[in-house]
Design a protein around this motif. Sequence first.
Motif, short mmCIF file in Angstrom:
data_model
loop_
_atom_site.label_atom_id
_atom_site.label_comp_id
_atom_site.label_asym_id
_atom_site.label_seq_id
_atom_site.Cartn_x
_atom_site.Cartn_y
_atom_site.Cartn_z
N PRO A 230 9.18 10.41 12.45
CA PRO A 230 9.95 9.24 12.01
C PRO A 230 9.88 8.08 13.01
O PRO A 230 10.06 6.92 12.63
CB PRO A 230 11.37 9.77 11.86
N GLN A 231 9.63 8.39 14.29
CA GLN A 231 9.58 7.33 15.30
C GLN A 231 8.32 6.47 15.17
O GLN A 231 8.24 5.38 15.73
CB GLN A 231 9.68 7.91 16.72
N LEU A 232 7.32 6.96 14.42
CA LEU A 232 6.09 6.20 14.23
C LEU A 232 6.13 5.38 12.96
O LEU A 232 5.55 4.29 12.89
CB LEU A 232 4.88 7.14 14.16
N TYR A 233 6.79 5.90 11.95
CA TYR A 233 6.66 5.36 10.61
C TYR A 233 8.04 5.16 10.00
O TYR A 233 8.80 6.10 9.86
CB TYR A 233 5.81 6.33 9.78
N TYR A 234 8.33 3.92 9.65
CA TYR A 234 9.71 3.57 9.26
C TYR A 234 9.93 3.46 7.76
O TYR A 234 11.01 3.15 7.32
CB TYR A 234 10.10 2.23 9.91
N GLY A 235 8.95 3.67 6.95
CA GLY A 235 9.15 3.54 5.51
C GLY A 235 7.85 3.32 4.79
O GLY A 235 6.77 3.28 5.38
N ASN A 236 7.91 3.16 3.48
CA ASN A 236 6.71 3.09 2.67
C ASN A 236 6.04 1.73 2.68
O ASN A 236 4.88 1.58 2.33
CB ASN A 236 7.05 3.48 1.22
N GLY B 130 7.66 13.91 7.04
CA GLY B 130 8.67 13.25 7.86
C GLY B 130 8.76 13.75 9.28
O GLY B 130 9.78 13.57 9.95
N LYS B 131 7.68 14.32 9.79
CA LYS B 131 7.71 14.93 11.13
C LYS B 131 7.70 13.88 12.23
O LYS B 131 8.05 14.17 13.37
CB LYS B 131 6.53 15.87 11.26
N MET C 133 0.84 -1.19 0.00
CA MET C 133 0.00 0.00 0.00
C MET C 133 0.88 1.24 0.00
O MET C 133 1.87 1.32 0.72
CB MET C 133 -0.92 0.01 1.23
N LYS C 134 0.51 2.20 -0.83
CA LYS C 134 1.29 3.43 -0.95
C LYS C 134 0.96 4.37 0.21
O LYS C 134 -0.20 4.64 0.50
CB LYS C 134 0.96 4.11 -2.28
N VAL C 135 2.00 4.83 0.87
CA VAL C 135 1.84 5.74 2.01
C VAL C 135 2.34 7.13 1.61
O VAL C 135 3.46 7.26 1.10
CB VAL C 135 2.60 5.24 3.25
N PHE C 136 1.51 8.15 1.85
CA PHE C 136 1.88 9.52 1.55
C PHE C 136 1.98 10.29 2.86
O PHE C 136 0.98 10.50 3.55
CB PHE C 136 0.85 10.18 0.64
N ASP C 137 3.20 10.68 3.21
CA ASP C 137 3.43 11.38 4.48
C ASP C 137 3.26 12.87 4.25
O ASP C 137 4.19 13.56 3.83
CB ASP C 137 4.84 11.06 4.98
N LEU C 138 2.05 13.37 4.52
CA LEU C 138 1.78 14.79 4.33
C LEU C 138 2.36 15.64 5.46
O LEU C 138 2.32 16.87 5.38
CB LEU C 138 0.27 15.02 4.21
N THR C 139 2.91 14.99 6.50
CA THR C 139 3.58 15.73 7.57
C THR C 139 5.05 15.99 7.22
O THR C 139 5.76 16.60 7.99
CB THR C 139 3.53 14.96 8.90
N ILE D 74 -9.66 9.69 -6.10
CA ILE D 74 -9.23 8.63 -5.19
C ILE D 74 -10.44 8.25 -4.33
O ILE D 74 -10.63 8.79 -3.23
CB ILE D 74 -8.06 9.10 -4.29
N PRO D 75 -11.29 7.33 -4.80
CA PRO D 75 -12.54 7.06 -4.08
C PRO D 75 -12.34 6.43 -2.71
O PRO D 75 -13.13 6.66 -1.81
CB PRO D 75 -13.28 6.11 -5.02
N ARG D 76 -11.30 5.61 -2.54
CA ARG D 76 -11.04 4.96 -1.24
C ARG D 76 -9.69 5.43 -0.72
O ARG D 76 -8.69 5.40 -1.43
CB ARG D 76 -11.06 3.44 -1.38
N LYS D 77 -9.68 5.80 0.56
CA LYS D 77 -8.44 6.31 1.14
C LYS D 77 -8.49 6.16 2.65
O LYS D 77 -9.58 6.08 3.24
CB LYS D 77 -8.19 7.78 0.76
N ILE D 78 -7.32 6.12 3.24
CA ILE D 78 -7.18 6.01 4.69
C ILE D 78 -6.38 7.22 5.19
O ILE D 78 -5.36 7.57 4.60
CB ILE D 78 -6.46 4.70 5.07
N PHE D 79 -6.88 7.83 6.25
CA PHE D 79 -6.16 8.94 6.90
C PHE D 79 -5.77 8.51 8.31
O PHE D 79 -6.55 7.87 9.02
CB PHE D 79 -7.05 10.18 6.98
N VAL D 80 -4.55 8.88 8.71
CA VAL D 80 -4.06 8.59 10.06
C VAL D 80 -3.50 9.88 10.65
O VAL D 80 -2.63 10.51 10.04
CB VAL D 80 -2.96 7.50 10.03
N TRP D 81 -4.04 10.26 11.84
CA TRP D 81 -3.59 11.50 12.49
C TRP D 81 -2.40 11.19 13.39
O TRP D 81 -2.53 10.64 14.49
CB TRP D 81 -4.74 12.11 13.29
N MET D 82 -1.23 11.58 12.92
CA MET D 82 0.03 11.23 13.58
C MET D 82 0.19 11.93 14.92
O MET D 82 0.68 11.33 15.89
CB MET D 82 1.20 11.56 12.66
#
Length: 444
Positions: A12-18, A9-10, A1-7, A140-148
């Motif tokens: 990095p301790q939560l998210y380690y890569g795509n 890279g703010k 799944m493609k991840v788009f970090d709109l933050t 993009i009809p289906r999408k997931i948002f995650v509030w970091m």
Amino acid sequence: MKVFDLTRGKYPQLYYGNDIISQYEDQFKMTIHASYSFQRKFPKRGCLHDVEALIDTIPIFLVETSMTNEYVAVPGLQCSILVPEDQYYVPTEYSEFDIDEWVNTKESEKEDDPRERQPQSLSILDLLGVYIFTNDDDLIPRKIFVWMDKIMDYAKDHTKKGTKQIGSNAATLFDFVVFHEIGHALMDVELYGIHPSPHFSYSSDYVYRFIEEAYANGIALSIVYDNLKSQEQDFIKDFVLSQGAGYARGWDLRDYHLEIDQWLSIKVLFNYDIACLIIDCWKNNHQELVPECVQSVGHNDWLALKDRHDKWGIIELPSQKDIIGFKKYDSFWSFDENGLCMVRLDQQKGYLYGCVNEQGVEQIPVEYDHLYSFENGITIAKKDGRYGAIDLNNNTVIPFNLPYEDIRGFRNGRASVKDKNEKWGVIDTNGKLIVPCENNNIVL
């Protein structure tokens, strides 16, 4: 799944890569596999979708609460995306929703369905993530948002001061939230090209939400939990159990994620009886019974459904009208080209078989020890321990006195038979032996 970090890279301790899936690949594939049996029950024009490929097309956007209700540029896509609300407003009674109270009220007060009550006050449910489906016209009809930032703040607020667990707890919660939302995607029946009952509503039907959120948490737990260290497991368990109605039940469902195929089936025809069945299974710790409650009968818009008393009947979709033998039979098969469906009654000393037609009438009485499929209007049957043959109107065409220990069904007008010496031969549709019982095995 493609991840788009709109933050940008703010966190990095939560998210380690795509590639968020790779570390949970085996567990994820098991969960993906659970949806395939659902597709076999509800194929769209005979076409089965590649579920993993469908899920892989859903982008995950990492955002902050400061972006809510704003369009944010998506790196690499040359477009902007509207970040949704990070809070969900629900009636106060939902946060204290009691499934048993709802069931009792549904029974005794038909006019006062608690699902339809107008809320007197609202409470706010903070969203750490959300799965969104809009329409096919959307880019993009289906999408997931995650509030970091919310995930980070929760980890800080719920980790003992003086420990070094904040980072790992936040990363664990991030993984959990992502797979919770992927769980919602897996339970989105329209993802498979199938539409749910028009009577059901995600926003107003508390029982539906109660069950779906529980399953989403169960799916997420089944994927991530065993990969965690003990401190992280404790953190996630406390998080799940503190979430309130529906969500907290997911802790009990963490070992039953493979049952989501039945929940997908149930969503297509959601009604009160099915809700009761599921909740009864949960309350009595019989989750393993849920997968047996819905099955196809090979007839357009008809499904076999098992009630809380373990009896089956057939209903029609989308009207949900009872069609055949509701709450009577113990098993259903599929309708054949003759318009007959084999049914079974479970007896104390074995089973009895018969066939119902499309008018719900027992065209073949449920009195046979065994039945095979009809060929050219006749079939081998077993009654009172002896074999014979009957036609579509239950007329005996070969008397039930054939001297054989076992007989297989007709194929091309022939049936293999086994004598008392364990040797096989062949009879015709008149019961005449045309190949002597001299063979160790016969394949027709």
